[in-house]
Design a protein around this motif. Sequence first.
Motif, PDB file in Angstrom:
ATOM      1  N   ILE A  39       0.845  -1.187   0.000  1.00 41.61           N
ATOM      2  CA  ILE A  39       0.000   0.000   0.000  1.00 41.61           C
ATOM      3  C   ILE A  39       0.884   1.241   0.000  1.00 41.61           C
ATOM      4  CG2 ILE A  39      -1.936  -1.137   1.140  1.00 41.61           C
ATOM      5  CD1 ILE A  39      -1.063   0.168   3.741  1.00 41.61           C
ATOM      6  N   HIS A  40       0.496   2.207  -0.829  1.00 40.56           N
ATOM      7  CA  HIS A  40       1.209   3.473  -0.951  1.00 40.56           C
ATOM      8  C   HIS A  40       2.693   3.279  -1.296  1.00 40.56           C
ATOM      9  CE1 HIS A  40      -2.313   5.562   0.474  1.00 40.56           C
ATOM     10  NE2 HIS A  40      -2.322   4.865   1.584  1.00 40.56           N
ATOM     11  N   ASN A  41       3.016   2.116  -1.855  1.00 44.30           N
ATOM     12  CA  ASN A  41       4.416   1.817  -2.201  1.00 44.30           C
ATOM     13  C   ASN A  41       5.354   2.001  -1.011  1.00 44.30           C
ATOM     14  OD1 ASN A  41       3.574   1.333  -4.806  1.00 44.30           O
ATOM     15  ND2 ASN A  41       4.124   3.371  -5.551  1.00 44.30           N
ATOM     16  N   ARG A  42       4.843   1.759   0.171  1.00 45.58           N
ATOM     17  CA  ARG A  42       5.640   1.947   1.382  1.00 45.58           C
ATOM     18  C   ARG A  42       5.528   0.773   2.351  1.00 45.58           C
ATOM     19  NH1 ARG A  42       4.251   7.007  -0.245  1.00 45.58           N
ATOM     20  NH2 ARG A  42       5.725   8.705   0.185  1.00 45.58           N
ATOM     21  N   TYR A  43       4.319   0.240   2.504  1.00 43.58           N
ATOM     22  CA  TYR A  43       4.080  -0.764   3.531  1.00 43.58           C
ATOM     23  C   TYR A  43       3.492  -2.024   2.911  1.00 43.58           C
ATOM     24  CZ  TYR A  43       4.578   3.351   6.476  1.00 43.58           C
ATOM     25  OH  TYR A  43       5.047   4.488   7.072  1.00 43.58           O
ATOM     26  N   LEU A  44       3.774  -3.135   3.570  1.00 44.07           N
ATOM     27  CA  LEU A  44       3.210  -4.427   3.192  1.00 44.07           C
ATOM     28  C   LEU A  44       2.229  -4.847   4.276  1.00 44.07           C
ATOM     29  CD1 LEU A  44       6.502  -6.243   2.113  1.00 44.07           C
ATOM     30  CD2 LEU A  44       5.018  -4.774   0.730  1.00 44.07           C
TER      31      LEU A  44
ATOM     32  N   GLN B 219       8.575  -1.804   4.429  1.00 43.52           N
ATOM     33  CA  GLN B 219       9.413  -2.511   3.450  1.00 43.52           C
ATOM     34  C   GLN B 219      10.866  -2.042   3.502  1.00 43.52           C
ATOM     35  OE1 GLN B 219       7.303  -1.494  -0.170  1.00 43.52           O
ATOM     36  NE2 GLN B 219       8.698   0.206  -0.641  1.00 43.52           N
ATOM     37  N   HIS B 220      11.093  -0.753   3.702  1.00 45.38           N
ATOM     38  CA  HIS B 220      12.469  -0.260   3.751  1.00 45.38           C
ATOM     39  C   HIS B 220      13.183  -0.763   5.002  1.00 45.38           C
ATOM     40  CE1 HIS B 220      15.926   2.421   3.510  1.00 45.38           C
ATOM     41  NE2 HIS B 220      15.671   2.810   4.748  1.00 45.38           N
ATOM     42  N   ALA B 221      12.529  -0.665   6.157  1.00 43.66           N
ATOM     43  CA  ALA B 221      13.167  -1.086   7.410  1.00 43.66           C
ATOM     44  C   ALA B 221      13.483  -2.576   7.393  1.00 43.66           C
ATOM     45  CB  ALA B 221      12.270  -0.737   8.601  1.00 43.66           C
ATOM     46  N   LEU B 222      12.555  -3.389   6.872  1.00 44.22           N
ATOM     47  CA  LEU B 222      12.795  -4.834   6.833  1.00 44.22           C
ATOM     48  C   LEU B 222      13.942  -5.168   5.880  1.00 44.22           C
ATOM     49  CD1 LEU B 222      12.127  -7.719   7.534  1.00 44.22           C
ATOM     50  CD2 LEU B 222      10.318  -7.676   5.797  1.00 44.22           C
ATOM     51  N   HIS B 223      13.939  -4.579   4.691  1.00 41.68           N
ATOM     52  CA  HIS B 223      15.012  -4.864   3.743  1.00 41.68           C
ATOM     53  C   HIS B 223      16.356  -4.373   4.273  1.00 41.68           C
ATOM     54  CE1 HIS B 223      16.588  -4.720  -0.666  1.00 41.68           C
ATOM     55  NE2 HIS B 223      16.827  -5.889  -0.093  1.00 41.68           N
TER      56      HIS B 223
ATOM     57  N   ASP C  27       9.106   2.906  -3.630  1.00 44.72           N
ATOM     58  CA  ASP C  27       9.500   1.888  -4.603  1.00 44.72           C
ATOM     59  C   ASP C  27       8.396   0.849  -4.708  1.00 44.72           C
ATOM     60  OD1 ASP C  27      11.842   3.209  -4.947  1.00 44.72           O
ATOM     61  OD2 ASP C  27      13.099   1.763  -3.878  1.00 44.72           O
ATOM     62  N   ARG C  28       7.839   0.708  -5.902  1.00 44.98           N
ATOM     63  CA  ARG C  28       6.799  -0.297  -6.089  1.00 44.98           C
ATOM     64  C   ARG C  28       7.447  -1.661  -6.275  1.00 44.98           C
ATOM     65  NH1 ARG C  28       1.794  -0.216 -10.478  1.00 44.98           N
ATOM     66  NH2 ARG C  28       0.686  -2.019  -9.589  1.00 44.98           N
ATOM     67  N   LEU C  29       6.964  -2.644  -5.550  1.00 44.68           N
ATOM     68  CA  LEU C  29       7.523  -3.991  -5.589  1.00 44.68           C
ATOM     69  C   LEU C  29       6.600  -4.923  -6.351  1.00 44.68           C
ATOM     70  CD1 LEU C  29       8.679  -4.372  -1.859  1.00 44.68           C
ATOM     71  CD2 LEU C  29       9.958  -3.455  -3.792  1.00 44.68           C
TER      72      LEU C  29
ATOM     73  N   ILE D 279       7.911  -9.014  -3.271  1.00 52.17           N
ATOM     74  CA  ILE D 279       7.282  -9.023  -1.945  1.00 52.17           C
ATOM     75  C   ILE D 279       7.449 -10.383  -1.289  1.00 52.17           C
ATOM     76  CG2 ILE D 279       5.078  -8.855  -0.739  1.00 52.17           C
ATOM     77  CD1 ILE D 279       4.205  -6.791  -2.791  1.00 52.17           C
ATOM     78  N   GLU D 280       7.185 -11.431  -2.063  1.00 54.36           N
ATOM     79  CA  GLU D 280       7.293 -12.774  -1.501  1.00 54.36           C
ATOM     80  C   GLU D 280       8.732 -13.098  -1.119  1.00 54.36           C
ATOM     81  OE1 GLU D 280       5.887 -17.339  -2.578  1.00 54.36           O
ATOM     82  OE2 GLU D 280       5.298 -15.643  -3.832  1.00 54.36           O
ATOM     83  N   THR D 281       9.691 -12.672  -1.934  1.00 53.33           N
ATOM     84  CA  THR D 281      11.100 -12.909  -1.611  1.00 53.33           C
ATOM     85  C   THR D 281      11.506 -12.162  -0.346  1.00 53.33           C
ATOM     86  OG1 THR D 281      11.613 -13.205  -3.951  1.00 53.33           O
ATOM     87  CG2 THR D 281      13.458 -12.739  -2.477  1.00 53.33           C
TER      88      THR D 281
END
Length: 647
Positions: free
Chosen positions: A465-470, A483-487, A602-604, A609-611
Amino acid sequence: MPTIRQLPPSVVNKIAAGEVIERPASVVKELVENSLDAGSRRVDVTVEQGGTELIRVVDDGCGVAPEQLELALASHATSKIIDADDLFRVATLGFRGEALASIAAVSRLTFRSRPVDAPLATELEVVGGAAEPLRPTGGPCGTTVEVRNLFFNTPVRQKFLRTTQTEMGHLTEALTRLALAHPHVHFTLNHGGRLIHDLPPGDARQRIAALLGQDLADSLISIESAEDDISLQGFVANPTHSRPNNRLQYLFLNGRFIRDRSLQHALGEAYRGLLLTGRFPVCFLHLQMPAAAVDVNVHPTKLEVRFQDGGRVYSQLLGTLRTKFLSTDLIARASNPPSGSAADDEIMASTPSASQGLWDWAKRQLGPATGDGQVPEFVPFADRDQRSALQLHRVAPLPFGGRSPAPHASLSPLAADEANRNLADDAAASDGNPFRAEYARSATERFDEPHAGIESLRAPRALQIHNRYLVAETEEGLEVIDQHALHERILYEALRERVLAGAVESQRLLVPEPVDLAASEAAAAVENREVLAKLGMEVEGFGGETVLVSSYPAMLANLAPAEVLRTLVEQILAGGKTPDSRDVLDELLHMISCKAAVKYGDRLTPQEIETLLEQRGLAQDHHHCPHGRPTALIFTREQLDRQFKRI
């Protein structure tokens, strides 16, 4: 030369008072410690004007015999040690025998005590160090000490006292430390006729909840470890309950509150990567070890100690905490939402009879809707047929911009053409990514199948959502992932393993690139060449303020070598002092992983996302990014139900 003379006892006691008795809180600390050493099960503390006018400590301990009452207030008189060797195996809180004499020298002190086998209590009054004759009096078993007009004969010391509120804050903190160290003792604190604390006996968690709140107590993680003759137990708080200072770091050694930089450093290392910069962990840890293994005769207030084997204690604390964190779920939980308004509560509390009455009114307003004049009964979604379910599912959006595939026969020709165009647009917008294109094609094929069922409509494991959160569904409820913090965490741990193994991939430049820096930056880059080399960046001095870069980390290939070097040098110089190589290396790993991770916006693709979610399980501290920010937030089913007024 001036004449050398021996100081009178009154002056000696006032000098000692300057070291031991700093403020009213010091008096409370010394008196309560004496009560605990006497085996008290209850200690009542009463103060007036922040302790400057009155401090009264009442306990139910063993008491002092009448013939030893005067000696108890003499300088360096104690029953807790006998010779110098006992100083290296102190098992009590007090042992020097100077606290009572120091307090009596700068106040009006009344000492009343009665042993269990004595018919009456005995009272001794001391004014500014001058003792009055003993006199019998009535009183319960135990000891009562009253200290009035503190520093009345040392006005200079009085001027350094703060406001009543400030002194009361220090006094409350002193009692809090003792109460946390001894949860089995009943403590009370009264100030100006008002009860501040009433702490009945209980376990450590109950005492923490009574003093610092139930919310903090519920977030505590139990710690327990035993190695040979050293045992460690207590609680540490979840990283979500950090503080901007270290005031809530309570370390106890054999029942004594201590301050130890080595243990505080071990605590900070255990929380490294779990807290934001400038935040401090919360802990309530109790160390038990033989008295001979520690020297407590180091500081006048006995706050500092010296361990016989400090490295062993450091390693045990750090290892215990890290092992516990690795086996504990530290993912942040959303706090419970506030309750709704009074109107909402009233609606939720409606009785079934009221609901039935509303339904009857609706029937009357609608009028007959069928041939028999009856309004059809409501049929739950779960009881509807497959076709109705497909009709409902048709309007649900797909997670990546497309629309949900549904049977072609259930749509009008115009709607079907529009849906096919949307899916075609998704395929064209895949930016050449084969997975995105394949995903769009497969969705189009499913859309054209005339009898596709809901079972074939598999959604990805998480939605972006919003190219920011999963957003993902869990057994507990709903999980929102940054997504950024996890990666960033995944890259940091992978890069750290490579650095430790000496296998960081670096990109060599065909021609070394010169980089002009400030004089201090160039010197820092050359001095820390070995640290930079571990990160895949090779530099060397080129003369003056120019540095040559011959290689840099391959994972930062999209960045200019000069930019990478300047950023690394800024990290090295950020502390304003010569940094430790380990700390520098860790900070640089933080920076590199942050720059290499996916960004906000960043759109995933579904595959990405699964990776990302699969690699999450490979990271040890996946619940926090290297800078200490949480990577995920969980909303439980109960919290969602509360938001939707289900409960």
